[in-house]
Design a protein around this motif. Structure first.
Motif, PDB file in Angstrom:
ATOM      1  N   THR A   1       0.076  59.827  77.553  1.00 28.02           N
ATOM      2  CA  THR A   1       0.170  58.900  78.682  1.00 28.02           C
ATOM      3  C   THR A   1      -1.217  58.438  79.115  1.00 28.02           C
ATOM      4  O   THR A   1      -2.138  59.242  79.229  1.00 28.02           O
ATOM      5  N   GLY A   2      -1.363  57.153  79.311  1.00 26.79           N
ATOM      6  CA  GLY A   2      -2.633  56.607  79.779  1.00 26.79           C
ATOM      7  C   GLY A   2      -3.636  56.307  78.682  1.00 26.79           C
ATOM      8  O   GLY A   2      -4.750  55.874  78.967  1.00 26.79           O
ATOM      9  N   LEU A   3      -3.272  56.542  77.415  1.00 23.45           N
ATOM     10  CA  LEU A   3      -4.225  56.276  76.334  1.00 23.45           C
ATOM     11  C   LEU A   3      -3.938  54.917  75.697  1.00 23.45           C
ATOM     12  O   LEU A   3      -2.821  54.419  75.744  1.00 23.45           O
ATOM     13  N   ASP A   4      -4.984  54.350  75.074  1.00 20.79           N
ATOM     14  CA  ASP A   4      -4.770  53.074  74.404  1.00 20.79           C
ATOM     15  C   ASP A   4      -4.043  53.314  73.074  1.00 20.79           C
ATOM     16  O   ASP A   4      -3.998  54.438  72.579  1.00 20.79           O
ATOM     17  N   PRO A   5      -3.447  52.246  72.510  1.00 21.90           N
ATOM     18  CA  PRO A   5      -2.595  52.423  71.323  1.00 21.90           C
ATOM     19  C   PRO A   5      -3.302  53.148  70.171  1.00 21.90           C
ATOM     20  O   PRO A   5      -2.713  54.000  69.522  1.00 21.90           O
ATOM     21  N   GLN A   6      -4.567  52.844  69.963  1.00 20.03           N
ATOM     22  CA  GLN A   6      -5.246  53.477  68.833  1.00 20.03           C
ATOM     23  C   GLN A   6      -5.401  54.980  69.063  1.00 20.03           C
ATOM     24  O   GLN A   6      -5.137  55.779  68.172  1.00 20.03           O
ATOM     25  N   ALA A   7      -5.807  55.343  70.275  1.00 20.28           N
ATOM     26  CA  ALA A   7      -5.954  56.771  70.591  1.00 20.28           C
ATOM     27  C   ALA A   7      -4.615  57.491  70.482  1.00 20.28           C
ATOM     28  O   ALA A   7      -4.552  58.643  70.049  1.00 20.28           O
TER      29      ALA A   7
ATOM     30  N   THR B   1       7.229  66.192  76.337  1.00 19.92           N
ATOM     31  CA  THR B   1       7.876  65.279  77.272  1.00 19.92           C
ATOM     32  C   THR B   1       7.185  63.935  77.124  1.00 19.92           C
ATOM     33  O   THR B   1       6.015  63.863  76.761  1.00 19.92           O
ATOM     34  N   THR B   2       7.923  62.897  77.393  1.00 16.14           N
ATOM     35  CA  THR B   2       7.323  61.580  77.307  1.00 16.14           C
ATOM     36  C   THR B   2       8.195  60.599  78.077  1.00 16.14           C
ATOM     37  O   THR B   2       9.380  60.848  78.291  1.00 16.14           O
ATOM     38  N   HIS B   3       7.576  59.504  78.532  1.00 19.27           N
ATOM     39  CA  HIS B   3       8.457  58.417  78.938  1.00 19.27           C
ATOM     40  C   HIS B   3       8.226  57.200  78.057  1.00 19.27           C
ATOM     41  O   HIS B   3       8.588  56.102  78.421  1.00 19.27           O
ATOM     42  N   TYR B   4       7.639  57.454  76.899  1.00 16.20           N
ATOM     43  CA  TYR B   4       7.518  56.381  75.907  1.00 16.20           C
ATOM     44  C   TYR B   4       8.570  56.578  74.831  1.00 16.20           C
ATOM     45  O   TYR B   4       8.568  57.572  74.119  1.00 16.20           O
ATOM     46  N   MET B   5       9.436  55.599  74.698  1.00 14.01           N
ATOM     47  CA  MET B   5      10.471  55.733  73.667  1.00 14.01           C
ATOM     48  C   MET B   5       9.857  55.679  72.279  1.00 14.01           C
ATOM     49  O   MET B   5      10.345  56.343  71.367  1.00 14.01           O
TER      50      MET B   5
ATOM     51  N   LEU C   1     -16.826  62.057  77.702  1.00  8.36           N
ATOM     52  CA  LEU C   1     -15.915  61.748  76.594  1.00  8.36           C
ATOM     53  C   LEU C   1     -14.837  60.753  77.035  1.00  8.36           C
ATOM     54  O   LEU C   1     -14.468  60.703  78.196  1.00  8.36           O
ATOM     55  N   SER C   2     -14.318  60.003  76.069  1.00 13.60           N
ATOM     56  CA  SER C   2     -13.234  59.056  76.377  1.00 13.60           C
ATOM     57  C   SER C   2     -11.942  59.822  76.650  1.00 13.60           C
ATOM     58  O   SER C   2     -11.829  61.002  76.329  1.00 13.60           O
ATOM     59  N   GLY C   3     -10.979  59.117  77.240  1.00 12.51           N
ATOM     60  CA  GLY C   3      -9.696  59.745  77.550  1.00 12.51           C
ATOM     61  C   GLY C   3      -9.025  60.337  76.314  1.00 12.51           C
ATOM     62  O   GLY C   3      -8.483  61.445  76.356  1.00 12.51           O
ATOM     63  N   GLY C   4      -9.072  59.615  75.213  1.00 14.69           N
ATOM     64  CA  GLY C   4      -8.448  60.096  73.981  1.00 14.69           C
ATOM     65  C   GLY C   4      -9.141  61.334  73.448  1.00 14.69           C
ATOM     66  O   GLY C   4      -8.494  62.271  72.972  1.00 14.69           O
ATOM     67  N   MET C   5     -10.474  61.343  73.550  1.00 17.79           N
ATOM     68  CA  MET C   5     -11.224  62.522  73.083  1.00 17.79           C
ATOM     69  C   MET C   5     -10.911  63.731  73.956  1.00 17.79           C
ATOM     70  O   MET C   5     -10.713  64.832  73.449  1.00 17.79           O
ATOM     71  N   LYS C   6     -10.862  63.520  75.267  1.00 17.05           N
ATOM     72  CA  LYS C   6     -10.547  64.644  76.155  1.00 17.05           C
ATOM     73  C   LYS C   6      -9.176  65.213  75.812  1.00 17.05           C
ATOM     74  O   LYS C   6      -8.974  66.425  75.803  1.00 17.05           O
ATOM     75  N   ARG C   7      -8.246  64.327  75.534  1.00 17.04           N
ATOM     76  CA  ARG C   7      -6.903  64.784  75.196  1.00 17.04           C
ATOM     77  C   ARG C   7      -6.945  65.627  73.925  1.00 17.04           C
ATOM     78  O   ARG C   7      -6.225  66.614  73.795  1.00 17.04           O
ATOM     79  N   ARG C   8      -7.801  65.243  72.993  1.00 17.86           N
ATOM     80  CA  ARG C   8      -7.903  66.028  71.751  1.00 17.86           C
ATOM     81  C   ARG C   8      -8.566  67.375  72.022  1.00 17.86           C
ATOM     82  O   ARG C   8      -8.220  68.377  71.402  1.00 17.86           O
ATOM     83  N   VAL C   9      -9.523  67.405  72.958  1.00 19.15           N
ATOM     84  CA  VAL C   9     -10.107  68.701  73.337  1.00 19.15           C
ATOM     85  C   VAL C   9      -9.014  69.592  73.922  1.00 19.15           C
ATOM     86  O   VAL C   9      -8.939  70.791  73.622  1.00 19.15           O
ATOM     87  N   VAL C  10      -8.143  69.005  74.737  1.00 23.90           N
ATOM     88  CA  VAL C  10      -7.075  69.793  75.353  1.00 23.90           C
ATOM     89  C   VAL C  10      -6.139  70.341  74.270  1.00 23.90           C
ATOM     90  O   VAL C  10      -5.671  71.477  74.351  1.00 23.90           O
TER      91      VAL C  10
END
Ligand SMILES: Nc1ncnc2c1ncn2[C@@H]1O[C@H](COP(=O)(O)OP(=O)(O)OP(=O)(O)O)[C@@H](O)[C@H]1O
Ligand SMILES: [Mg+2]
Lengths: 308, 258
Positions: free
Chosen positions: A164-170, A191-195, A136-145
């Protein structure tokens, strides 16, 4: 009902190193609350104490009115945790990852089966139910989590750097899902370091730096309090004398921040200021006027840029 | 009543096993059988040319089989106490996810040991059946000898997991295998009686926990008396298991709830 999180002088030390330094927090039910800060600020350490997986060194902490130390297991049964790393079993299927985690909560098997259906629908992965996690792609794995974290129908979600680490669309897909959870009344702590993530998702946030809270409030209120309406970003030609240019800009009476690659000027009317720059004889290679963001707030409060 | 938490961890292992059993089980079963064939049948022919008093006048194959049973159980326990633990703490970090649920670090440790007990039992059982097929041990005696062999394997698993959970680098694993597991496997009275060793080495071998497990297993498999009174042998192996469980409840907590 007690607040979701109530912390007084909450402190975490590892040996002599202080990772979280006497922070005060209060998070209400249904709120989306953010911890914004650079690497090493202590965001994960704070979240892990709230999630009852890391003992409090000093200070008071109540989560859902419970003591994480004495009532850890009962508390964790009511939380949904999205850790910084996915920690999915790559050899197993999506459904099995969720089922094993559901059994940790002692949920009956039929309930787990039903929830897996609902949750995979919710994270738009129904057709991957029997697929192995590995490809699975990184974005999909994140959704599984995220689906895994929801298996116990939690009242509160703790999300450690959810995108973190995902592309803008994901990232946008995930933000949309998290927004829906908030609409359902689930309290979100993230938590985030993206404003931009903090601005999109958080009703209220704390800005952390080196274990301390340096500011707290709604994103717009923080921007209003610590930055101007607009920011003009100026890039100078390499041969231009930067110190001299900064002096010229400072003489306009506005706040100026010189970064390695550009100079920021905090103004209320960007267009008027750009005209003034040209009138004073500066010839920047690029000029950009934008809205002030939390990034500017962080820079103001710490003197450093947030992004790494 | 709620299911004891360690059993939930055990169930998780069982579910995951459907996907991983090929890789982890075939080797664990095949290796001891290969040893049995090569040493017991091959080398045995040479050894058995003259009856050996040190082997109690037994055929080498009959003498070797229980030793190999106990030593293989130890190896299976050592495998279960190392790779899955490192996967849980470092490679996949599934332990960190588990402790965010009501599962506590000590439940993980106990659940892992329950799972190791089942896995070692299966591996040891297959070995006994195959060995009985070779005529290396009567089936009934072989089944009896499963008890101390599995206990030995689980005790090693407990002690090793308790240590490995603290590891922050992987290199240590190769050293552990080379300097601890393999020497134990070779010198604990598995392939030859410890009396054959020089006196000092023999004395060392007699304090190694595997030797006690081997002695118990061999006594049950052959129907002979062990070297020391059996409560001594059993006490050493049980002490190892208890030490592993107690140490693990501290080390798992230290690692997973920093
Ligand atoms: N188990 C630990 N032992 C020792 N030091 C630790 C431990 N966990 C965290 N730290 C230290 O505490 C500080 C804060 O770490 P923490 O992970 O909370 O930061 P963070 O804000 O989440 O950073 P990041 O954005 O990189 O995830 C860091 O300097 C880190 O090295
Ligand atoms: Mg972090």
């Amino acid at each position: 009902m007690p607040p979701v999180v109530e912390a007084r002088a909450l402190t975490k030390r590892f040996g002599t190193f202080t990772a979280v330094d006497r922070i005060d927090l209060e998070v209400a039910r249904g709120e989306a609350f953010g911890f914004l800060g650079p690497n090493g600020a202590g965001k994960t350490s704070a979240m892990r104490m709230i999630g009852a997986v890391s003992p409090v060194t000093e200070g008071q902490l109540r989560v859902l009115g419970m003591d994480p130390e004495r009532e850890g297991a009962e508390l964790r049964a009511r939380l949904g945790v999205v850790p910084q790393e996915d920690a999915l079993d790559q050899e197993l299927t999506v459904a099995e990852n969720l089922a094993i985690y559901g059994r940790y909560f002692d949920l009956p098997r039929p309930v787990i089966r039903e929830r897996i259906d609902e949750l995979l629908e919710f994270v738009q992965l129904s057709e991957r139910r029997q697929a192995r996690v590995d490809p699975l792609s990184g974005g999909m794995k994140r959704r599984v989590v995220i689906a895994r974290a929801l298996i116990n129908d939690p009242e509160v979600m703790l999300l450690d750097e959810p995108t973190t680490g995902l592309d803008p669309q994901a990232r946008h897909v995930l933000w949309d899902r998290l927004f829906r959870l908030k609409q359902r009344g689930i309290t979100l702590l993230l938590t985030t370091h993206y404003m931009d993530e903090a601005e999109q998702l958080c009703d209220r946030l704390v800005v952390m730096d080196a274990g301390r809270i340096v500011a707290e409030g709604a994103p717009t209120a923080l921007i209003a309090a610590h930055a101007t309406r607009e920011v003009v970003e100026i890039r100078l030609a390499p041969e231009e004398d930067e110190d001299a240019a900064v002096q010229v800009l400072e003489r306009t009476g506005h706040r100026v921040e010189a970064l390695p690659d550009r100079v920021l000027v905090y103004v209320d009317d960007g267009d008027a200021f750009v005209r003034e720059v040209h009138a004073r004889g500066l010839e920047p290679t690029a000029v950009l006027t934008r809205r002030a963001t939390l990034e500017d707030v962080f820079l103001r409060l710490t003197g450093r840029a947030l992004a790494d | 009543m709620a299911m004891p938490i360690a059993l939930r961890v055990l169930e998780g292992h069982a579910r995951a096993y459907r996907h991983t059993w090929r890789g982890t089980t075939i080797g664990a079963v095949l290796t001891p059988v290969l040893f049995l064939a090569a040493m017991g049948l091959g080398l045995g022919q040479l050894v058995d040319r003259e009856p050996t008093a040190a082997l109690g006048e037994l055929s080498y194959l009959a003498w070797l089989t229980p030793g190999l049973l106990a030593a293989s159980a130890m190896q299976a326990g050592a495998a279960d106490g190392t790779f899955p633990v490192l996967a849980g703490t470092r490679w996949v970090r599934t332990y960190h996810t588990a402790v965010a649920s009501p599962v506590r670090p000590r439940d993980l440790h106990l659940g892992n040991l329950l799972w190791a007990t089942i896995r070692i039992s299966v591996i040891a059982l297959v070995f006994v059946v195959v060995a009985a097929g070779f005529g290396a041990v009567p089936l009934s005696r072989g089944l009896l000898a499963l008890g101390p062999a599995v206990l030995t394997g689980v005790a090693f698993c407990a002690v090793l997991s308790a240590g490995v959970v603290l590891l922050i680098r992987d290199q240590f694993l190769a050293g552990l295998n080379r300097f601890v597991i393999v020497p134990l496997f070779l010198f604990s009275g598995t392939f030859f009686p410890v009396e054959q060793l020089p006196p000092v080495a023999g004395a060392i071998a007699r304090v190694l926990p595997l030797w006690h497990g081997v002695e118990l297993t061999r006594a049950l498999a052959l129907g002979t008396a062990p070297a020391l009174p059996w409560p001594v042998h059993l006490g050493v192996v049980v002490a190892l298991l208890v030490a592993g469980i107690l140490a693990g409840s501290v080390t798992f907590d230290r690692r997973l709830r920093p």
